[in-house]
Design a protein around this motif. Structure first.
Motif, mmCIF file in Angstrom:
data_model
loop_
_atom_site.group_PDB
_atom_site.id
_atom_site.type_symbol
_atom_site.label_atom_id
_atom_site.label_comp_id
_atom_site.label_asym_id
_atom_site.label_seq_id
_atom_site.Cartn_x
_atom_site.Cartn_y
_atom_site.Cartn_z
ATOM 1 N N THR A 4 0.839 -1.187 0.000
ATOM 2 C CA THR A 4 0.000 0.000 0.000
ATOM 3 C C THR A 4 0.876 1.238 0.000
ATOM 4 O O THR A 4 1.931 1.277 0.619
ATOM 5 C CB THR A 4 -0.943 0.024 1.218
ATOM 6 N N ASP A 6 1.019 5.577 0.325
ATOM 7 C CA ASP A 6 0.318 6.742 0.849
ATOM 8 C C ASP A 6 -0.159 7.660 -0.277
ATOM 9 O O ASP A 6 -1.129 8.374 -0.121
ATOM 10 C CB ASP A 6 1.226 7.531 1.784
ATOM 11 N N LYS A 7 0.520 7.626 -1.407
ATOM 12 C CA LYS A 7 0.189 8.506 -2.518
ATOM 13 C C LYS A 7 -0.771 7.794 -3.464
ATOM 14 O O LYS A 7 -0.684 6.602 -3.688
ATOM 15 C CB LYS A 7 1.448 8.938 -3.250
ATOM 16 N N ASN A 8 -1.656 8.539 -4.041
ATOM 17 C CA ASN A 8 -2.687 8.014 -4.906
ATOM 18 C C ASN A 8 -2.282 8.183 -6.372
ATOM 19 O O ASN A 8 -1.782 9.232 -6.776
ATOM 20 C CB ASN A 8 -3.997 8.751 -4.624
ATOM 21 N N TRP A 10 -4.278 8.530 -8.891
ATOM 22 C CA TRP A 10 -5.112 9.517 -9.553
ATOM 23 C C TRP A 10 -4.604 10.937 -9.318
ATOM 24 O O TRP A 10 -4.785 11.803 -10.187
ATOM 25 C CB TRP A 10 -6.562 9.372 -9.100
#
Length: 86
Positions: A4, A6-8, A10
């Motif tokens: 996972t 922390d940054k997306n 999108w």
């Protein structure tokens, strides 16, 4: 197990898209200035004529043209830099 982050994705996509648009706008805005003409150097590709599909009751037209300039590339680089900083 998936990692996972922390940054997306999108957020990166939207930043890169805005970098392309703003870079193209800056290149277009300074096109007449003598020392910034290199920002508009680039390549344009796509369909020369749009594809037209006539279905009798409806006509669908599809066309695509992309222009890549140094200003838009600089916009993408800046957007990636901003993404790494946030």
């Amino acid at each position: 197990m998936a990692k996972t982050s922390d940054k997306n994705f999108w957020i990166l996509f939207l930043l890169m898209l805005s970098g392309i648009v703003l870079g193209g706008f800056v290149g277009y805005a300074v096109r007449g200035m003598q020392y910034f003409t290199w920002l508009n150097y680039g390549q344009e590709f796509g369909f020369k004529n749009p594809i037209i599909l006539n279905l009798g009751i409806m006509t669908i037209t599809f066309g695509l043209k992309i222009k890549i300039t140094l200003a838009s590339i600089l916009g993408v680089v800046i957007s990636i830099f901003v993404y790494k900083k946030i």
